[in-house]
Every structure is written in structure tokens, then in C-alpha cells.
Write an enzyme that holds these catalytic residues in place. Sequence first.
Site, PDB file in Angstrom:
ATOM      1  N   GLU A 168      -3.579   7.427  -4.766  1.00 19.00           N
ATOM      2  CA  GLU A 168      -3.881   6.880  -6.104  1.00 19.00           C
ATOM      3  C   GLU A 168      -5.158   7.485  -6.695  1.00 19.00           C
ATOM      4  O   GLU A 168      -6.102   7.708  -5.939  1.00 19.00           O
ATOM      5  CB  GLU A 168      -4.031   5.350  -6.008  1.00 19.00           C
ATOM      6  CG  GLU A 168      -2.733   4.685  -5.633  1.00 19.00           C
ATOM      7  CD  GLU A 168      -2.866   3.168  -5.503  1.00 19.00           C
ATOM      8  OE1 GLU A 168      -3.853   2.589  -5.974  1.00 19.00           O
ATOM      9  OE2 GLU A 168      -1.948   2.584  -4.905  1.00 19.00           O
TER      10      GLU A 168
ATOM     11  N   ARG B 106       0.848  -1.182   0.000  1.00 20.15           N
ATOM     12  CA  ARG B 106       0.000   0.000   0.000  1.00 20.15           C
ATOM     13  C   ARG B 106       0.886   1.235   0.000  1.00 20.15           C
ATOM     14  O   ARG B 106       1.901   1.277   0.712  1.00 20.15           O
ATOM     15  CB  ARG B 106      -0.913   0.031   1.232  1.00 20.15           C
ATOM     16  CG  ARG B 106      -2.099  -0.908   1.181  1.00 20.15           C
ATOM     17  CD  ARG B 106      -3.152  -0.440   0.169  1.00 20.15           C
ATOM     18  NE  ARG B 106      -4.314  -1.315   0.148  1.00 20.15           N
ATOM     19  CZ  ARG B 106      -4.480  -2.330  -0.698  1.00 20.15           C
ATOM     20  NH1 ARG B 106      -3.560  -2.613  -1.584  1.00 20.15           N
ATOM     21  NH2 ARG B 106      -5.578  -3.057  -0.662  1.00 20.15           N
TER      22      ARG B 106
ATOM     23  N   HIS C 284      -0.947  -0.035  -9.984  1.00 18.39           N
ATOM     24  CA  HIS C 284      -1.631  -0.958  -9.043  1.00 18.39           C
ATOM     25  C   HIS C 284      -2.105  -2.230  -9.759  1.00 18.39           C
ATOM     26  O   HIS C 284      -3.305  -2.506  -9.850  1.00 18.39           O
ATOM     27  CB  HIS C 284      -2.796  -0.256  -8.324  1.00 18.39           C
ATOM     28  CG  HIS C 284      -3.149  -0.908  -7.022  1.00 18.39           C
ATOM     29  ND1 HIS C 284      -3.557  -0.195  -5.906  1.00 18.39           N
ATOM     30  CD2 HIS C 284      -3.146  -2.216  -6.637  1.00 18.39           C
ATOM     31  CE1 HIS C 284      -3.800  -1.038  -4.918  1.00 18.39           C
ATOM     32  NE2 HIS C 284      -3.557  -2.279  -5.333  1.00 18.39           N
TER      33      HIS C 284
HETATM   34  O1  LIG Z   1      -4.666  -4.192  -3.697  1.00 11.76           O
HETATM   35  C1  LIG Z   1      -5.468  -5.062  -3.774  1.00 11.76           C
HETATM   36  C2  LIG Z   1      -5.900  -5.875  -2.668  1.00 11.76           C
HETATM   37  O2  LIG Z   1      -5.733  -5.478  -1.516  1.00 11.76           O
HETATM   38  O3  LIG Z   1      -6.441  -6.937  -2.927  1.00 11.76           O
END
Ligand SMILES: O=CC(=O)O
Length: 317
Positions: free
Chosen positions: A265, A236, A283
Site C-alpha cells: 500500500e 491485510r 484501506h
Molecule cells: O487496519 C487498521 C488496523 O489494523 O486497525
Amino acid sequence: MRPRVVVTKDIGKEPLARLAKHAEVVLLPPGWTAVELIHHLQTSEALLCNVTDTIDKALLRACPGLRMISNYGVGFNHIDIACAREQQIIVTNTPGVLTEATADLTWALLLDVSRRVSEGDRLVREGKWAGWEPLFMLGREVSGKCLGIIGMGRIGQAVAQRAKGFRMPVIYHSRRRLPEEREKELGAQYVDLEQCLSEADYVSIHCPYTPETHHLIGAAELERMKPTAFLVNTARGPIVDETALIKALKAGRIAGAALDVYEDEPYVPMELRQLEQVVLAPHLGSATEETRLAMADMAVNHLIAYFQGETPPNVVC
Ligand SMILES: O=CC(=O)O
């Protein structure tokens, strides 16, 4: 009356058709606003959301009829879990199914940044390649180098497993230490955060984002890393202090970074975008056909279990 479920983003025809057999599905159109989401949730029992949705206290308080949140994804830092618990809302996530895809992407980014693949790709496309040279675009070796993993959950372990193929010693720091047997299997040695940062040639982040891990990697931590080391983040964005990272990269305090996630983001600071020694992915951790279908099936199955009066698996609160 059929229960209603609000779905914030299209997750594929088949999973949604399966869900529609058990509930009225309200698929929000792209570009919906928080007001619209609340409007629909006020007459719905369930929500299928994802990492891009902010499910905060204000929203939950405004929707007292909401009973179930099925998160399409493993991380649930975008949901106010304490508030959901208070309102007795069941929250589920989709662990396990995205482990391998995310570990694969971590390695794609690690290899890319160390061997300058994207940088070279840009150069070739721009017509700037003048031919093979002994000292042209030298990267850093991966095989045999030390991999430091921060956060040794499912994904961290899958990343460690792959390091064997590269004959890399693995050190890790995590909230919970693995059983000795598992450490042996993975060839991973538990160390404190400082040692993990100062000894690794590649530092890869795999912990969840919580108040405790906010800016876990800031200026002081980046300072501890080797000037030849790379930072990889597929967890993250806000685990890393982006401003401190940009400063460290510009000053050459670390060799480079490969990022799949960002603090705000989809905003990616121009300063980061201008650095050649940085690989930037949008991502993509779990973004494979197979994994996204498995995530959709799982998120839908959790809702169906709930609609059938069962306790769904993978309840986080
Ligand atoms: O980033 C994506 C998730 O947490 O599945």
C-alpha cells in the site's frame, strides 16, 4: 522535564490536545522521512503510530530511549514486536473499537462485488447506460449463499453475525475454534481451510497478518475456490498472494474479489485496477467518524496511562 511523544500522523485536534496536557507532543509534518522520525524519537519516550509506519528493528535499535509505542489500530504487524519486547518497550493497540466498522465495510464490499455496484456506477457516470434490460449486469445472489470466514476473531465474528440477516450458512476456519455455544449463537460451523475455500460462495479474510499467514491465500488456495465464488479481504494485503489473485481473476478461476488492503500500500497493481470484477477500496475498514475518534481516544488514553505511571490496557507486548 515533560516527556515527549512523537505522533506520526494527525489524529484529530481534541485527542491531541488531551495528550498535550501530559506530554510535549511532536506531530510530524506530512511526508516525514525515516531519518526524521528516528531523529525525533531519539529524544522521545513515546510514539503514537499507525499501520502505515514501519517500526522495524533498525528504527528501534536506533532509539534506545523509546519506552512506549501506542498503535492507533488493531493490527500491529508493522511493528517488530520481538525487538520491542527485547528493549522492554510497551506496545499497545486499539482492539474492539473498530470491530463493527470493519465488519460493516466487509459487507459493503461483499455486496458491491456480488451485485456489481461500483461497476454499474462507473458505467452510469460514463454515460454508457442504455436502459433496463432483462439480462443486463446480472450479479450473483447473496442471500442464502454460503459465507466462509478465515480468522474468527472479533471482526470475523461480527461479520458472521451480520450473515444472519442474509440467511447465509457460515463456515469458518481459524487458529482457535470458538466455544460450541458461540458457534451456535453465530450459526457458524468450524471446517478446515480446504473445506472453507471449496464450499464457500464468499470467502472473507479476517485473520491477523503474521509470518504464518503470509500468502495464506495463494494459487493453490484460489484454485480450490468455486469459479462462482468471490474473495473479500479487509484484513491485510500480504495474506493474499496478489500476483496469484490477479492470475486467478484473469483466468476466471474465481468470480471476483473485493479488496480493502494490498500487498504494498498504497500501490495497487495496474492489472488489478483494470479488472471490472474487482472492487478496490483504499484501506477504509475503520474509517468512520465515530470509530476513528474512538481509536484516537483509546491510543491517547494508553499513553496518558503510561505517563501517569500505570500499566495501560491492551498491551500486546
Ligand atoms: O487496519 C487498521 C488496523 O489494523 O486497525
